[in-house]
Scaffold this active site. Sequence first.
Site, PDB file in Angstrom:
ATOM      1  N   ASN A  12       0.872  -1.175   0.000  1.00 11.14           N
ATOM      2  CA  ASN A  12       0.000   0.000   0.000  1.00 11.14           C
ATOM      3  C   ASN A  12       0.910   1.227   0.000  1.00 11.14           C
ATOM      4  O   ASN A  12       1.505   1.552   1.026  1.00 11.14           O
ATOM      5  CB  ASN A  12      -0.899  -0.033   1.246  1.00 11.14           C
ATOM      6  CG  ASN A  12      -1.744   1.211   1.380  1.00 11.14           C
ATOM      7  OD1 ASN A  12      -1.819   2.025   0.454  1.00 11.14           O
ATOM      8  ND2 ASN A  12      -2.379   1.377   2.532  1.00 11.14           N
ATOM      9  N   TRP A  13       1.003   1.868  -1.155  1.00  9.53           N
ATOM     10  CA  TRP A  13       1.951   2.981  -1.289  1.00  9.53           C
ATOM     11  C   TRP A  13       1.436   4.285  -0.683  1.00  9.53           C
ATOM     12  O   TRP A  13       2.176   5.265  -0.615  1.00  9.53           O
ATOM     13  CB  TRP A  13       2.294   3.172  -2.767  1.00  9.53           C
ATOM     14  CG  TRP A  13       3.319   2.200  -3.268  1.00  9.53           C
ATOM     15  CD1 TRP A  13       3.942   1.229  -2.537  1.00  9.53           C
ATOM     16  CD2 TRP A  13       3.858   2.112  -4.599  1.00  9.53           C
ATOM     17  NE1 TRP A  13       4.836   0.548  -3.341  1.00  9.53           N
ATOM     18  CE2 TRP A  13       4.800   1.070  -4.605  1.00  9.53           C
ATOM     19  CE3 TRP A  13       3.627   2.824  -5.783  1.00  9.53           C
ATOM     20  CZ2 TRP A  13       5.511   0.720  -5.756  1.00  9.53           C
ATOM     21  CZ3 TRP A  13       4.332   2.464  -6.926  1.00  9.53           C
ATOM     22  CH2 TRP A  13       5.262   1.432  -6.906  1.00  9.53           C
ATOM     23  N   LYS A  14       0.165   4.314  -0.322  1.00  5.83           N
ATOM     24  CA  LYS A  14      -0.422   5.537   0.250  1.00  5.83           C
ATOM     25  C   LYS A  14      -0.101   6.739  -0.650  1.00  5.83           C
ATOM     26  O   LYS A  14      -0.113   6.597  -1.864  1.00  5.83           O
ATOM     27  CB  LYS A  14       0.071   5.719   1.693  1.00  5.83           C
ATOM     28  CG  LYS A  14      -0.149   4.435   2.509  1.00  5.83           C
ATOM     29  CD  LYS A  14       0.049   4.585   3.970  1.00  5.83           C
ATOM     30  CE  LYS A  14      -0.184   3.221   4.624  1.00  5.83           C
ATOM     31  NZ  LYS A  14      -0.132   3.281   6.079  1.00  5.83           N
ATOM     32  N   HIS A 100      -9.791   1.285   4.572  1.00  4.87           N
ATOM     33  CA  HIS A 100      -8.484   1.352   5.224  1.00  4.87           C
ATOM     34  C   HIS A 100      -8.597   2.247   6.463  1.00  4.87           C
ATOM     35  O   HIS A 100      -9.341   3.232   6.458  1.00  4.87           O
ATOM     36  CB  HIS A 100      -7.429   1.907   4.258  1.00  4.87           C
ATOM     37  CG  HIS A 100      -6.051   1.856   4.828  1.00  4.87           C
ATOM     38  ND1 HIS A 100      -5.574   2.838   5.658  1.00  4.87           N
ATOM     39  CD2 HIS A 100      -5.068   0.926   4.726  1.00  4.87           C
ATOM     40  CE1 HIS A 100      -4.338   2.514   6.042  1.00  4.87           C
ATOM     41  NE2 HIS A 100      -4.016   1.362   5.483  1.00  4.87           N
ATOM     42  N   GLU A 102      -6.859   4.549   7.623  1.00  3.67           N
ATOM     43  CA  GLU A 102      -6.635   5.992   7.411  1.00  3.67           C
ATOM     44  C   GLU A 102      -7.867   6.640   6.784  1.00  3.67           C
ATOM     45  O   GLU A 102      -8.165   7.812   7.036  1.00  3.67           O
ATOM     46  CB  GLU A 102      -5.369   6.205   6.562  1.00  3.67           C
ATOM     47  CG  GLU A 102      -4.127   5.996   7.416  1.00  3.67           C
ATOM     48  CD  GLU A 102      -2.909   5.484   6.683  1.00  3.67           C
ATOM     49  OE1 GLU A 102      -2.849   5.581   5.444  1.00  3.67           O
ATOM     50  OE2 GLU A 102      -1.997   4.959   7.355  1.00  3.67           O
ATOM     51  N   GLU A 172      -6.193  -4.908  10.110  1.00  2.00           N
ATOM     52  CA  GLU A 172      -5.151  -3.922  10.372  1.00  2.00           C
ATOM     53  C   GLU A 172      -5.500  -3.155  11.640  1.00  2.00           C
ATOM     54  O   GLU A 172      -6.225  -2.151  11.588  1.00  2.00           O
ATOM     55  CB  GLU A 172      -5.054  -2.943   9.191  1.00  2.00           C
ATOM     56  CG  GLU A 172      -4.575  -3.587   7.914  1.00  2.00           C
ATOM     57  CD  GLU A 172      -3.829  -2.578   7.053  1.00  2.00           C
ATOM     58  OE1 GLU A 172      -2.722  -2.894   6.625  1.00  2.00           O
ATOM     59  OE2 GLU A 172      -4.344  -1.468   6.833  1.00  2.00           O
ATOM     60  N   GLY A 178       1.649   1.832  10.792  1.00  2.00           N
ATOM     61  CA  GLY A 178       2.612   2.933  10.719  1.00  2.00           C
ATOM     62  C   GLY A 178       3.243   3.310  12.043  1.00  2.00           C
ATOM     63  O   GLY A 178       3.829   4.384  12.169  1.00  2.00           O
ATOM     64  N   SER A 218       2.808  -2.370  10.406  1.00  2.00           N
ATOM     65  CA  SER A 218       4.242  -2.420  10.749  1.00  2.00           C
ATOM     66  C   SER A 218       4.914  -3.740  10.366  1.00  2.00           C
ATOM     67  O   SER A 218       5.784  -4.232  11.087  1.00  2.00           O
ATOM     68  CB  SER A 218       4.441  -2.112  12.238  1.00  2.00           C
ATOM     69  OG  SER A 218       3.946  -0.813  12.528  1.00  2.00           O
ATOM     70  N   GLY A 239       2.563  -1.320   4.260  1.00  2.00           N
ATOM     71  CA  GLY A 239       2.685   0.093   3.920  1.00  2.00           C
ATOM     72  C   GLY A 239       4.134   0.466   3.691  1.00  2.00           C
ATOM     73  O   GLY A 239       4.708   0.239   2.633  1.00  2.00           O
TER      74      GLY A 239
HETATM   75  P1  PGA Z   1       2.438   0.022   7.632  1.00  2.00           P
HETATM   76  O1  PGA Z   1       1.025   0.312   6.932  1.00  2.00           O
HETATM   77  O2  PGA Z   1       2.949  -1.286   7.061  1.00  2.00           O
HETATM   78  O3  PGA Z   1       3.310   1.181   7.243  1.00  2.00           O
HETATM   79  O4  PGA Z   1       2.186  -0.081   9.094  1.00  2.00           O
HETATM   80  C1  PGA Z   1       0.130  -0.729   6.661  1.00  2.00           C
HETATM   81  C2  PGA Z   1      -1.082  -0.203   5.938  1.00  2.00           C
HETATM   82  O5  PGA Z   1      -1.472   0.942   6.172  1.00  2.00           O
HETATM   83  O6  PGA Z   1      -1.686  -0.906   5.117  1.00  2.00           O
END
Ligand code: PGA
Length: 256
Positions: A12-14, A100, A102, A172, A178, A218, A239
């Site tokens: 997931n490149w966000k 997601h 976020e 998640e 993150g 993470s 991520g």
């Molecule tokens: P992260 O993000 O691996 O940086 O914790 C995971 C995600 O948001 O899918």
Amino acid sequence: MISMPRKVIIGNWKMNQTQKDALEFVRGFLSSDPIDPRDWVGLAVPYTLIAPLTKEIEGKETTLHIGAQNMNDCTRGSFTGEIAAFMLEEVGSQFVLLGHSERRHIFGEDDAFIHRKLVRACASSLLPVLCVGETEQERSEGLTFEVIERQITKALKDISIDEVKDFMMAYEPVWAVGTGTPATVEVIQEVHSFCRSILEKTWNSEKAAYIPILYGGSVTSNNASRYLEQEEINGLLIGGASLSLESFLQIVNDNS
Ligand code: PGA
């Protein structure tokens, strides 16, 4: 068709990567293929990267799928800044992340909105990846299972398994995304088994056994194998560690 690959790895490149860096990444990935064809690999990328990346993989034998990180629930219309399923399909997107953490917690998306998006995705050719997870406070108050059950059942409300061409889920926990503090194997196993039981109860179908349930939060190339060797963890949603080709490939090639 709902199916269980040997493992699923989705990056997931966000809101990261230029077109130049993204193309370099995908070219590098393709040159390391063949990845085991039993695996399903995806990159959920910013909208602007979907067309160039799908063009890059077009006609090539690869395990890589290009997808989006979000979409709107309506077919089209006056929704400034939003994107519709048909637009994602047109540029070759194969899957879409929905719900997601976020989106839920920074942009205030609620269960009803995510449900409508899922309905729209099921009517399209996009494979939906439904993300669920509790906050730190919900966990500390003992509400994890209640929250997960609510998120799944509200998202799937009135959607029969026959309407779902393909489907994946990702657990998640918000406190792990993150933060550098991933969930333990035991926590994930417990929640994944619970998610599977909710899917089975909701759909009352054998097909529920074949829905991949991924873990995200993470994950790095150092801890990925610990997760991938567990039967209940069918894949990973990554991520930060998916932004470097080296660490992403290490996870993809991990055959735990
Ligand atoms: P992260 O993000 O691996 O940086 O914790 C995971 C995600 O948001 O899918």
